[in-house]
Design an enzyme around this catalytic site. Structure first.
Site, short mmCIF file in Angstrom:
data_model
loop_
_atom_site.label_atom_id
_atom_site.label_comp_id
_atom_site.label_asym_id
_atom_site.label_seq_id
_atom_site.Cartn_x
_atom_site.Cartn_y
_atom_site.Cartn_z
N PRO A 2 24.56 -6.67 15.35
CA PRO A 2 24.82 -5.87 16.57
C PRO A 2 24.06 -4.67 17.08
O PRO A 2 23.43 -4.10 16.06
CB PRO A 2 26.19 -5.00 16.03
CG PRO A 2 26.78 -6.06 15.15
CD PRO A 2 25.43 -6.61 14.52
N GLU A 3 23.85 -4.52 17.99
CA GLU A 3 22.71 -3.24 18.40
C GLU A 3 23.56 -1.94 18.61
O GLU A 3 24.78 -1.83 18.45
CB GLU A 3 22.04 -3.61 19.66
CG GLU A 3 21.38 -4.99 19.63
CD GLU A 3 19.89 -5.09 20.46
OE1 GLU A 3 19.56 -4.07 21.12
OE2 GLU A 3 19.65 -6.25 20.48
N LYS A 52 22.61 2.09 14.14
CA LYS A 52 23.23 1.04 13.75
C LYS A 52 24.35 1.22 12.57
O LYS A 52 24.88 0.29 12.02
CB LYS A 52 22.44 -0.22 13.47
CG LYS A 52 21.91 -0.70 14.72
CD LYS A 52 20.74 -1.98 14.09
CE LYS A 52 20.16 -2.36 15.45
NZ LYS A 52 19.07 -3.56 15.28
N ARG A 121 16.69 9.35 7.43
CA ARG A 121 15.73 8.27 7.55
C ARG A 121 15.75 7.38 8.66
O ARG A 121 14.75 6.75 8.97
CB ARG A 121 16.34 7.22 6.36
CG ARG A 121 16.40 7.77 4.87
CD ARG A 121 16.42 6.32 4.04
NE ARG A 121 17.73 5.70 4.36
CZ ARG A 121 18.92 5.79 3.57
NH1 ARG A 121 18.86 6.77 2.58
NH2 ARG A 121 19.70 5.34 3.90
N ASN A 162 16.66 -6.43 19.10
CA ASN A 162 15.97 -7.37 19.60
C ASN A 162 15.95 -7.38 21.25
O ASN A 162 15.28 -7.79 21.83
CB ASN A 162 16.27 -8.85 18.85
CG ASN A 162 14.98 -9.42 18.91
OD1 ASN A 162 13.92 -9.01 19.17
ND2 ASN A 162 14.93 -10.95 18.43
N ARG A 258 11.31 -11.65 13.39
CA ARG A 258 12.30 -11.88 14.45
C ARG A 258 11.76 -12.44 15.65
O ARG A 258 10.57 -12.30 15.86
CB ARG A 258 12.57 -10.22 14.81
CG ARG A 258 13.40 -9.37 13.71
CD ARG A 258 14.59 -10.08 13.22
NE ARG A 258 15.76 -10.05 14.23
CZ ARG A 258 16.51 -9.00 14.57
NH1 ARG A 258 16.55 -7.71 13.87
NH2 ARG A 258 17.35 -9.28 15.55
#
Length: 269
Positions: A2-3, A52, A121, A162, A258
């Site tokens: 999931p984005e 995310k 991060r 993506n 990817r």
């Protein structure tokens, strides 16, 4: 995976349905049992997303951190509860609804310092009002790494996956192979603004749509896209199909494990 728009939708949903009152918490699977027992019956103060990552805040008791990864899902349903089905890592029960979490990469109870460490991060999230796009630009403008890889690096930019990566590069005519340090600052500012707009729309409607009105199926006289991800897009998962702008077959290659999609004519190197 999931984005970011999906996690922000979940945060809004969970805040609306569960925050502000005591919740029931359990771990039918058992892998989150001790933490669930500590929080069961306590008040969920708020829910938020960063990139995310999803955070459920329980005040001084800590924060539940969830990263769905490739296979994690939340299933929502109105009360009354039904018996758990499958491997339910965490069940959350509120006043009107309940939700089951299955298959996450992470589901853990953290203290404030640990939450801050996760956020530290991450790069700026286009969906957060406290985002600082200059931080991403500082990394991009110094890097020899391709812009396609940088946009997927969560330490550079949080929440972009993506689909948004492929689509924003196409919408601005940027070759995915362009080194980050060769990207023009004005172009980066335009890409950031576009990501904010596209991702906010994704939060509202629950899917990723990136094509302009003049390129929608009705306007072009073409069939709607049929894909389990939904949404109308220019290049993502359209390998070998004609570009909606110029007709050139959409290209595809694997980059950093990817799938990458782009139009060689509209995004020349």
């Amino acid at each position: 995976m999931p984005e970011g728009h999906t996690l922000h939708r979940l945060a809004r949903l969970h805040k609306r349905r569960y925050a502000g009152g005591p919740v029931g918490l359990s771990s039918p699977q058992g892998r989150f049992a001790a933490e669930a027992e500590k929080l069961d019956g306590q008040v969920l103060v708020s829910a938020e997303a960063y990139g995310k990552h999803l955070f459920h805040h329980y005040g001084p008791l800590g924060t539940v951190h969830v990263h769905l990864g490739l296979y994690g899902t939340f299933g929502e349903a109105p009360l009354p509860e039904t018996a758990p089905v499958g491997q339910v890592r965490m069940r959350l029960v509120g006043r009107t609804h309940w939700t089951d979490l299955r298959g996450p990469t992470r589901c853990e109870l953290l203290d404030p310092a640990q939450v801050d460490a996760i956020k530290a991060r991450l790069g700026p999230d286009p969906l957060r009002r406290d985002a600082k796009p200059d931080q991403a630009w500082e990394r991009i403008s110094r890097s020899r790494t391709t812009i396609a890889a940088l946009l997927m690096d969560q330490s550079v930019l949080a929440g972009v996956g993506n689909v948004y990566r492929a689509e924003v590069l196409f919408r601005h005519g940027v070759s995915p192979m362009l080194p980050g340090r060769s990207l023009d600052r004005a172009l980066w500012d335009a890409m950031w603004a576009d990501l904010v707009t596209l991702m906010r729309a994704g939060v509202r409607v629950g899917r990723i749509d990136t094509v302009a009105p003049e390129h929608l199926p009705a306007a072009m006289g073409r069939a709607p896209r049929e894909d389990r991800h939904g949404g109308e897009v220019y290049v993502y998962r359209r390998a070998g199909m004609p570009c909606l702008i110029c007709g050139t077959p959409v290209a595809h290659k694997e980059l950093a494990a990817r799938n990458l999609y782009w139009c060689p004519a509209c995004q020349p190197e």
